[in-house]
Design an enzyme around this catalytic site. Structure first.
Site, PDB file in Angstrom:
ATOM      1  N   ARG A  55     -55.511 -64.678  75.605  1.00 12.07           N
ATOM      2  CA  ARG A  55     -54.576 -65.762  75.303  1.00 12.07           C
ATOM      3  C   ARG A  55     -53.344 -65.279  74.552  1.00 12.07           C
ATOM      4  O   ARG A  55     -52.221 -65.633  74.911  1.00 12.07           O
ATOM      5  CB  ARG A  55     -55.277 -66.854  74.466  1.00 12.07           C
ATOM      6  CG  ARG A  55     -56.028 -67.877  75.286  1.00 12.07           C
ATOM      7  CD  ARG A  55     -57.238 -68.382  74.539  1.00 12.07           C
ATOM      8  NE  ARG A  55     -58.155 -67.287  74.260  1.00 12.07           N
ATOM      9  CZ  ARG A  55     -59.050 -66.847  75.146  1.00 12.07           C
ATOM     10  NH1 ARG A  55     -59.159 -67.414  76.309  1.00 12.07           N
ATOM     11  NH2 ARG A  55     -59.846 -65.819  74.867  1.00 12.07           N
ATOM     12  N   THR A  56     -53.539 -64.482  73.514  1.00  4.56           N
ATOM     13  CA  THR A  56     -52.391 -64.071  72.704  1.00  4.56           C
ATOM     14  C   THR A  56     -51.420 -63.240  73.533  1.00  4.56           C
ATOM     15  O   THR A  56     -50.221 -63.515  73.575  1.00  4.56           O
ATOM     16  CB  THR A  56     -52.856 -63.285  71.464  1.00  4.56           C
ATOM     17  OG1 THR A  56     -53.746 -64.092  70.698  1.00  4.56           O
ATOM     18  CG2 THR A  56     -51.674 -62.897  70.590  1.00  4.56           C
ATOM     19  N   LYS A  84     -53.511 -39.008  73.267  1.00  7.76           N
ATOM     20  CA  LYS A  84     -53.229 -37.603  72.957  1.00  7.76           C
ATOM     21  C   LYS A  84     -53.158 -37.355  71.452  1.00  7.76           C
ATOM     22  O   LYS A  84     -52.897 -36.239  71.009  1.00  7.76           O
ATOM     23  CB  LYS A  84     -51.903 -37.179  73.600  1.00  7.76           C
ATOM     24  CG  LYS A  84     -51.849 -37.373  75.113  1.00  7.76           C
ATOM     25  CD  LYS A  84     -50.441 -37.074  75.624  1.00  7.76           C
ATOM     26  CE  LYS A  84     -50.342 -37.385  77.114  1.00  7.76           C
ATOM     27  NZ  LYS A  84     -48.947 -37.197  77.620  1.00  7.76           N
ATOM     28  N   ARG A 105     -50.806 -55.973  68.337  1.00 11.17           N
ATOM     29  CA  ARG A 105     -52.178 -56.198  67.886  1.00 11.17           C
ATOM     30  C   ARG A 105     -52.834 -54.843  67.693  1.00 11.17           C
ATOM     31  O   ARG A 105     -52.720 -53.968  68.550  1.00 11.17           O
ATOM     32  CB  ARG A 105     -52.984 -57.027  68.878  1.00 11.17           C
ATOM     33  CG  ARG A 105     -54.488 -57.047  68.541  1.00 11.17           C
ATOM     34  CD  ARG A 105     -55.278 -58.033  69.358  1.00 11.17           C
ATOM     35  NE  ARG A 105     -54.933 -59.402  68.992  1.00 11.17           N
ATOM     36  CZ  ARG A 105     -55.563 -60.480  69.471  1.00 11.17           C
ATOM     37  NH1 ARG A 105     -56.553 -60.331  70.330  1.00 11.17           N
ATOM     38  NH2 ARG A 105     -55.202 -61.684  69.098  1.00 11.17           N
ATOM     39  N   HIS A 133     -53.833 -63.252  61.434  1.00 12.23           N
ATOM     40  CA  HIS A 133     -53.416 -63.594  62.801  1.00 12.23           C
ATOM     41  C   HIS A 133     -52.413 -64.742  62.662  1.00 12.23           C
ATOM     42  O   HIS A 133     -52.698 -65.887  63.000  1.00 12.23           O
ATOM     43  CB  HIS A 133     -54.634 -64.015  63.630  1.00 12.23           C
ATOM     44  CG  HIS A 133     -54.401 -64.021  65.109  1.00 12.23           C
ATOM     45  ND1 HIS A 133     -53.154 -63.901  65.671  1.00 12.23           N
ATOM     46  CD2 HIS A 133     -55.268 -64.143  66.158  1.00 12.23           C
ATOM     47  CE1 HIS A 133     -53.257 -63.949  66.993  1.00 12.23           C
ATOM     48  NE2 HIS A 133     -54.531 -64.084  67.311  1.00 12.23           N
TER      49      HIS A 133
END
Length: 306
Positions: A55-56, A84, A105, A133
Site C-alpha cells: 500500500r505505501t 555489493k 522505507r 510511519h
C-alpha cells in the site's frame, strides 16, 4: 498566517505542528475532489524501499503519476549496489543528485533521520523499522477526521502489536495534540512502549491498558486494529505465542457507538474477521484509499506546489 512546508523533510509526525498537520489534511481534501492535477511536470521522485511494501509504495507511486511526475527507485535491495555493500549514506547522496524528493522505507530504526541529515533533497519517511510511519499516521488522521468530523476529544482504542507497531506509535504522538483518550489492548509481551506512554503523560491525557478487547468496544470512537508482525520478532516462538491474541468479529460490534469506525493499517492476517467487511463501521479499505490523497498532498506541499 500562511503555512509553508517547502523543502521540509517528514521523518517523525512530531516534525510538523498540529497546524501543519491540519494543513496537509486540508490539501488532501482538495486532492480527494480532484486527484488529477499536473503539478509535478519535469520533477523526479525517488522511491527507495529497502523492505517490502504494498500500500505505501503503490500509493506513493500512484500519487506521483497522478501529479504528472516521474518515479525512480527500487522495491527491494536485490539487484542494487546495496548488495555489493554500498552504505546508506552513499546511496542517499547518489539518489539525491537525481531526484527532487526521496521517499524511503528502511528496516533500521533511525535510518530515515540519518538519511535526512546527509541528503540535499527532502526525505519522506515511509517507515523505519519499528520506530515511525508518519505518512500512515497522516492518512489515519485524515480517516479519523473524515469519519468523526473532528480530531478533538475522541476515544481511541489500539489493539494488537503495540510494542513493534510503528503506526500506533506515530498515531499516539499525533493524537496527543487533540485531547484524545487512549485505550491500549495487547498481550503483556506487546504493550505500548514506555517512551510512547511518556508522550501521553507529558500531554496530561488519560490512558488505560487492557488485555480484553470486549471491555472497551462499547465506548470507543475508533478501534484501530493491528496485526502481530512476525518479521519484528527476534524469537519465532514468541510470535507463535501471541499471533492470534485478538480477532475482531462482526457480532462484537453490536454494542459499539453509532459513530464507531474500525481502522487497520493493513495488511491484515486474521485479526479482523472477513464478516466485519460489509459492516458500515468497517473503514480500513477506504482508509487505505485515503493514503493516496494524503501522499499527493504531502509531496505537493514539500515541493512548494501547494
Amino acid at each position: 498566517m500562511s503555512i509553508s512546508l517547502k523543502n521540509r523533510s517528514l521523518i517523525s509526525i512530531y516534525d510538523y505542528t498540529p497546524e501543519e498537520i491540519c494543513h496537509i489534511l486540508d490539501i488532501a481534501e482538495d486532492f480527494e475532489k480532484n486527484r488529477l492535477q499536473n503539478l509535478l511536470n519535469g520533477r523526479v521522485i525517488a522511491s527507495l524501499f529497502f523492505e517490502p511494501s504494498t500500500r505505501t509504495r503503490l500509493s506513493f507511486e500512484t500519487a506521483i503519476q497522478l501529479l504528472g511526475g516521474n518515479v525512480i527507485g527500487f522495491s527491494s535491495t536485490a539487484g542494487t549496489s546495496l548488495q555489493k555493500g554500498e552504505s546508506l549514506k552513499d546511496t542517499i547522496m547518489m539518489v539525491a543528485s537525481y531526484a527532487d524528493l526521496i521517499v524511503m522505507r528502511n528496516p533500521v530504526d533511525g535510518s530515515a533521520r540519518y538519511a535526512s541529515e546527509v541528503s540535499k533533497v527532502p526525505i519522506i519517511n515511509a517507515g523505519d523499522g519499528s520506530n515511525q510511519h508518519p505518512t500512515q499516521c497522516l492518512l489515519d488522521l485524515y480517516s479519523i477526521r473524515k469519519t468523526q468530523g473532528t480530531l478533538e476529544n475522541l476515544e481511541i482504542t489500539m489493539v494488537g502489536d503495540l510494542k513493534y507497531g510503528r503506526t500506533v506509535h506515530s498515531l499516539v504522538q499525533a493524537m496527543c495534540n487533540f485531547n484524545a483518550k487512549f485505550n491500549f489492548v495487547s498481550p503483556v509481551e506487546l504493550k505500548m512502549p514506555s517512551t510512547v506512554i511518556q508522550y501521553i503523560k507529558n500531554a496530561g491525557l488519560e490512558y488505560h491498558e487492557y488485555t480484553e478487547l470486549e471491555d472497551v468496544i462499547p465506548h470507543s470512537d475508533i478501534i484501530y486494529m493491528t496485526r502481530v508482525q512476525r518479521e519484528r520478532f527476534p524469537d519465532p516462538l514468541e510470535y507463535e505465542k501471541v499471533k492470534n491474541s485478538y480477532i475482531l468479529c462482526n457480532d462484537m460490534l453490536e454494542n459499539s457507538k453509532p459513530n464507531c469506525r474500525v481502522l487497520h493499517p493493513l495488511p491484515r492476517v486474521n485479526e479482523i474477521n472477513t464478516d466485519v467487511d460489509p459492516n458500515p463501521k468497517a473503514y480500513y479499505f477506504q482508509q487505505a484509499q485515503n493514503g493516496l490523497f494524503v501522499r499527493q498532498a504531502l509531496i505537493a506541499a514539500i515541493l512548494g506546489l501547494k
